[in-house]
Structure formats: structure tokens, C-alpha cells
Design a protein around this motif. Sequence first.
Motif, PDB file in Angstrom:
ATOM      1  N   LYS A 128      -0.162   6.549  -6.707  1.00  0.00           N
ATOM      2  CA  LYS A 128      -1.372   7.366  -6.869  1.00  0.00           C
ATOM      3  C   LYS A 128      -1.048   8.859  -6.733  1.00  0.00           C
ATOM      4  O   LYS A 128      -1.684   9.693  -7.362  1.00  0.00           O
ATOM      5  N   ASP A 158      -7.444   1.370  -2.945  1.00  0.00           N
ATOM      6  CA  ASP A 158      -8.087   2.657  -3.263  1.00  0.00           C
ATOM      7  C   ASP A 158      -9.151   2.998  -2.230  1.00  0.00           C
ATOM      8  O   ASP A 158      -9.273   4.137  -1.814  1.00  0.00           O
ATOM      9  N   LYS A 212      -6.094  -6.076 -10.295  1.00  0.00           N
ATOM     10  CA  LYS A 212      -6.870  -4.831 -10.354  1.00  0.00           C
ATOM     11  C   LYS A 212      -7.679  -4.662  -9.067  1.00  0.00           C
ATOM     12  O   LYS A 212      -7.723  -3.574  -8.486  1.00  0.00           O
ATOM     13  N   TYR A 262       1.800   1.807  -3.536  1.00  0.00           N
ATOM     14  CA  TYR A 262       0.648   2.207  -4.336  1.00  0.00           C
ATOM     15  C   TYR A 262       0.211   3.639  -4.001  1.00  0.00           C
ATOM     16  O   TYR A 262      -0.209   4.382  -4.888  1.00  0.00           O
ATOM     17  N   VAL A 311      -1.072  -0.652 -12.667  1.00  0.00           N
ATOM     18  CA  VAL A 311       0.128  -0.731 -11.837  1.00  0.00           C
ATOM     19  C   VAL A 311       1.107  -1.759 -12.415  1.00  0.00           C
ATOM     20  O   VAL A 311       2.320  -1.583 -12.345  1.00  0.00           O
ATOM     21  N   THR A 328      -7.087  -6.045  -6.162  1.00  0.00           N
ATOM     22  CA  THR A 328      -6.167  -5.801  -5.040  1.00  0.00           C
ATOM     23  C   THR A 328      -5.959  -4.298  -4.877  1.00  0.00           C
ATOM     24  O   THR A 328      -6.014  -3.763  -3.765  1.00  0.00           O
ATOM     25  N   PHE A 329      -5.754  -3.609  -6.000  1.00  0.00           N
ATOM     26  CA  PHE A 329      -5.536  -2.157  -5.923  1.00  0.00           C
ATOM     27  C   PHE A 329      -6.842  -1.395  -5.708  1.00  0.00           C
ATOM     28  O   PHE A 329      -6.845  -0.343  -5.065  1.00  0.00           O
ATOM     29  N   ASP A 354       0.805  -1.229   0.000  1.00  0.00           N
ATOM     30  CA  ASP A 354       0.000   0.000   0.000  1.00  0.00           C
ATOM     31  C   ASP A 354       0.837   1.278   0.000  1.00  0.00           C
ATOM     32  O   ASP A 354       0.429   2.281  -0.566  1.00  0.00           O
TER      33      ASP A 354
END
Lengths: 397, 83, 359
Positions: free
Chosen positions: A122, C115, C108, A118, C192, C110-111, A115
Motif C-alpha cells: 500500500k 485496509d 479481496k 500488504y 495483490v 482479506t485485504f 499485513d
Amino acid sequence: MSAAVPIVITGLGCLCGAGMNLAECLESMFRNERNPHPPLRFSTDHPVSYPVLELRDEFRLPLDDQETVYARTSQLALAAAFEALADAGWDEESLRGKRVGVCIGTTVGCALNCDDFYRAYKDGVDPEMGVIERFLRSNPAAVIARQLKLDGPNQTVVNACSSGTDAIGLGASWLRAGACDIVIAGGADELSRVTYAGFSSLMITDTEACKPFDIKRKGLNLGEGAGMLILESEAVRGAKKARGYMLGYGSACDAYHLTAPRPDGAGLKQAMYEAFAAAEVTPEMISFVNAHGTGTPDNDRVESRVLSEVLPDVPFVSTKGYTGHTLGAAGGIEAVFTVACLRRGELPANIGFSAADPELSGAPVIENTRIDGNIAMSESLAFGGNNAVLILGKGDA
Amino acid sequence: MSVKEKLKKVLIEDLNLEDVEPEEIEDDMALFGDGLGLDSLDAVELVVIVQKHFGVEIKDMEEGRPAFQSVNTLAQYIEQRLA
Amino acid sequence: MRMAIQGIGVSGGFGRGVEALRAALQTGTVEVQQGCVERNGGTDIFPAYRASIDGLDEFIPKRALRRIDHFSKMTLLSACLALKDAALLEGDCSRMGVVIASGYGALKTTFDFLDSYLDFGYSCSSPTHFSNSVHNAAAAHVSIQFKATAPSLTVTQFEMSVPSALLSAQQWLAEGRVDQVLFGAIDEYCEVLRYCRKQFFGLGEQGPLQPFSFDKQSAVVGEGAVFFVLTRADENAAYGCIDTVTLGNHLVCPVKLPQDDLLIIGADGHKECGRWYAQAFKGRETAAYAPLYGSFPAAVGFDLAVAALSLRDRTFYASPELSGAATSVVTLHRKLAEEKLVCLKFGPGGDYGLVRLSI
């Protein structure tokens, strides 16, 4: 379904919130101690803090600083595998030339749960690839095989919370099929902010220490760790004493719902009966059950219902009060405990249980309890409706 | 937009009820089981929906259950908590 | 124990269905789609083999799909196609095991789950995304859809996922635990993943994919799902049979390839794995088909589908891309006699999976 040949278990290894090795785990469980606390290894902005069972100490692997190259789940897997191999009298040298299979269950160990990476992505930053490279190096079964330079079948099972139980059953079948001489089998999982967020979102985590099978049970506590067994063919085993026996495995899918167990427990029953048939045992021969017992209202309801139908009056215990729910590791850790309890002739109290739920058909052992038999069962229920059952036998050492 | 109207809209969007129009969700229709046909996983998603779109936190399912009967009961719950 | 292949369902960059794969094999060409990522005010355009999920609602009502993500939709579509191909779509699936292999799982989703809490805070973590990101969610959706109450297994270990999972499918059939196995291999593309591959391989992702240029990075990202209906080989096989499945490590104990077998290598333009193929295949009659579906761990399943089609059609299909190819690479479609086919896949560390098939 054909009956299976008993497979000898020559080594056990385990670390989790209850202790840093099997001996420590047993000691703390039979002292009825547990230590849930808010997570220390990560933080969230979640308004509620849920207790978890983290490893009590740092651990070091007997490797040349290589542990930093693997994700924590694989480090845990290696630590338990090393303990189990040493218990069975194996080391890297003596394994050379043997056909050694590795079958490991996990959840976090295969999930790209990066995370921080990520978040940076983002935010428009180009994050460094180190964490991804580490992920790609860290498939638990592959790590054990690579680290010990093994040649043989290799599998990482991702059947959610039954992964560890499935891995042991599948690994044993490789031995029976003659695909290898030795199998390192079990499960490993680390605590992660991602699963912590996920389980809180499902509203099945308790804000206090978990209470499996209790009337006031509110949910599970997450945990982390690994549990491994060494399984050997008779030819390789030679005169070595058996820590226990892997007698039979059964599994079945509810085919009912993504997250909820089937209320009538038909899948769990089917898995049990398959395991009984494979082990050529009858329910009367089971001396105790290491239950899945997560402490969630649904799981414990279905499980106690099936246990009271199939194995009435057989003592059962959930050890998750001591270990937390270690997800993919749970089946591995609990199989190790089951074999160790058979050996010791005693079950630890089902910690967290104080009052029976009239809605449930039975109650777990409320204090450390003597047991006499030679055969026990360990079971796991999982997301996706997976049910997996192992029948384990008492060894001679 | 009233709480009820907004609720119907976000239910359809966030639970992917593509085959349902907002008008088809009656105010007193059961959300779970035979009515709208939601299940236990939708129930926990509904907790997130209420938090995300209305800023109202539901701590556990015991608290949520009486509110999750219908759009009426849920809207009433949200309005009370916002008042 | 031999396993008979009774049905295949497939969806990938070449289209959907076994006949689309066959057409791609016959012509040796697939039009690679264009991927596009808008990020930081820039537009990143790159080749990508994407799988379509069109036609899934022919099999499953839309309402039943409302909570099911793209990964599981790809899974369900190919699973339905395979069952249809094996005439089992309406059949009793209670003795059918479900085995799924994926290199990465539902990336997808997982992300998407990350999010939900990164955008709105931890108390808004989505339980639906979380549940679908768990690696066995696709297998669960399949089991629910077909009421498959027999054992279910999901395996995730990058390039070795397919051969490893196949080992367990074989074991289940041998032990009589199941009468059929619905075996699937799936991986999905996501933004990603594109970022990671770009960071790792840079222009090596631009294509074209040249599997036989072993020392050159030429992988092009792909995605897709392929399913097989497998039974014990005492039943006649609709396609062919899987004879043996072997896993090992080439560094610890070099892979032994049967001398007269025809080789289908899983080389997909990854330089790190290319050297292993270069060492192993010496002089054998060989093909590689990654240019028809792209590079992703579960593509080993697509190699198996090609092998199965080759057995059915009694044709060893030409390799679609020959740059850097040695003389033993098959350049023209040729008749298959009694030869066996071997699918060989290497991971970057020398770990390998070997699947041997015959009529």
C-alpha cells in the motif's frame, strides 16, 4: 445415516498455552494453572490490550533447519503430529508404503494474513515475495504429507472454529471407507495479529482471563497450538493398545447467521443426534462433555441450553480457560484432552468459572472431578453456523 | 451537516443500505429489529462507524446498547461525548 | 461410490451459465478481458479472465446481499444457477450438504479487512470484513440462503482443494449423511494477486495461455465459480457420474492413469506444474481447457464441468490452444463412445488429484 465402526486411536499429540506437549498440558490443567497475558509475539495500536494464551516456550522441530520454511501454524501442526506419531509408535521409515491420510483443520493456516507485506504494498514499496512463498509452502495438511513423504488422501478443513473437530470426523470416515490405513487428524492455528484485530472488532474478547459459563463472562481469550490424533485401521493396528476410540461424528449448519449462533441451538442438537446415531450410543451413555465454552455470552448461552436439554446432569467442562480459543486447532486439542481425561478418569476444573449465570441452565465442573464412564463427547460451534460433535471412547492404554 | 444527518448518511454508506434514502430513516425509528432491520454484526460495525466518523469510542456493547436504539439516541450519545 | 451430476452453475471469463461454457468449448475461443491496476503513478495493463455477478438479483433480493462480498456473490450466483439447472431452486434443501473448495478464499476481502485497520487504526478493524474473510463465510451464505441445515464443509489447499473436497462430498453421500451435495469451486482475482503473479512470473502473465507448452510460463490469471448438484448415482444423472476421486503424490508413488481413458489435464501454463503433466500423460488422448477460463486453483472445478458437459453432449471437445501440443492432443471435436474421462490436476510439489467420470 448409517452406524459407524469404532476407529482406534493409537496416538495423541498436543501443544498449546497450557503446555508444550500433552503431558505438560494435563499437568498444568489439573493443577488449575493458566497464564494469559498480553500478546508478546506481535503488537497493535489498539487502545485496549486483550490477554492471549501463547505457547510458553520456543519449540524446535526435529528437522534440519527446515522449520523456517513453514509458517508457524504448520510448524505447530508438525510438532503435534510428531508427538502423536511417536506415541503411536510410528516414524517416517515405518510409515513408508502405508496409505496414510492427513486431515487438518485450521483458520490462520490458510489465510493470506500478511499485513506487513500488504502495508508495504500500500505504501508503494514493492515488498519481497518471501512471505508469500512461505504461505504457498505452508498448507498444513500438505506440509505434513510432504514432510513425511506420504501418499494418500489429504485435506485442509477451513470450517472456522469447528475445523479441528470436523477434520477428525472426516479423517475417520476415510478409514471406514478403506481409503487409507492410517490417518493423522486434528487442528492447528497460530496466534496472529489479524485474528486478534478481527475478534476484538467483533467485541467478543475479554479484557481479562476468560470465564466460560460464568455470569460475568465477557468473551474469549485467543490462543494458539495444535492437537493431533493418530487413527488406524484394525489391520494396521495389530496388537497395539488403543489410547481411545473415535466412535462417531455429527455435524450440521445453523443456516441462520454469519456470526451469531442459532438461539435455539437446533443445529448443535442435530449434530449431537447424528453423532449419537453414528456411534450407536444413547445420551445416558455420555460420561462428560468437553464443551466449546468460548466464554462469549452468546456461545455459552446456546451451548448450555442444548446441553441441559440433551444431556441433563452430565458433567461438562470448557478447557478454553487453560488454552484460550485456538480456533481451527481447538477441536483437535479438545479431542486429545477428551481421550486423555477418559483415560485418567478425571476432568480438570472449568477454570474461570466462579458464579452461575441464572440465565444459563447448567454449570460446568468447578473442581477437578472424578469420572467413571467410557464414553465422552467433544463439541465445537463455529462462525458460519457450523456445529460439530465427536463421540470418543476410552482406550485400554 | 448535523450529527443526525451525518449519521444517516454514514449508516447508509458503511452498512451498504443501498435501498434506503436518508429521509426514510426517521429519527426515532428503531435501528435494530423491525425498524431499520440491523442485526448483531451491524451493531459491532456501528461501533467502528462511530469511532471512524465521529472519533467517539464505545468500549463495549453494554455501553453501546442504550445508545443504539435510534438515530436520536445515538446522535445524543455522540453529542454528549463530544461536548 | 459413484456420484451423479444433476445440475451445473458456472460463471467465469467466458460468461455465465452452462450454455456459455458450452459455446466457448464449441468455438474454442474466449475474449480475454483486460485487467488494469493503477499504482505508484503507473498503469499496469494485463490480460485477465474475470467473472461477472450480473443477474444475481434475479435470485436474491439486493437487501439480502448488502453485506456479502464479491467472492460470496460469485459463489451464490453459481450456486443458484446449479440449483436451477437441477430444478431444486424452490426445493427442500434440508438434506443438502454444502461443500466448497477454494485455493485462496476471499482474497479481496482479506485485504479489505487489513485496509480497515491499516488505514484507520486497530480500533477501526471492520468486523464485517473480518467475518467475510473467514474461509467458510461463502458456505455460510449459501447455507443461509437455501436453508441448508445439513453438514457444511470448506476446504482450502491450493490446487488440491477441489479433488480433496470432492472426496468428502462423496463420503457424505456414501454414508447417507446427505441426499444431495451442493459442491462449489471458487477463486477470486484481486490487485495483490496480480502483484504477486507479476513478481513471480513477469511477462509469463501476458498470455496467451498455452497449457501444452509445459516448459514455458504462460498462465493468465482467472477467477470464477462453478457449482454442481451431486446425488448418489442410483438416480439418473443429468450429465454423467463421478466414479472415483483419488489424491496422492506422484513423487512418492507415481500416478496410475487408466490406459484407455480420455484425459483432461488441469495444465494452465504454470511451468512448475507442467513437468508433472509432461511425465504423466504420455501418448494418451488429451485435452486442456484452461485457455477458456484462465489460471486459478479452483479451475479444476471448471475442468470437471467441461467433463460433465462432454459426457452429456457425448462429445470430446477439442483443446482450444495447441501450441506445443503432442500429436495425441485432441484437435477436433469428436464423438464420445463409452470412454471414461479423467480430470488430472497437479500441484507444484507433485501432489495430484484424479477424478474419473463416465456416463
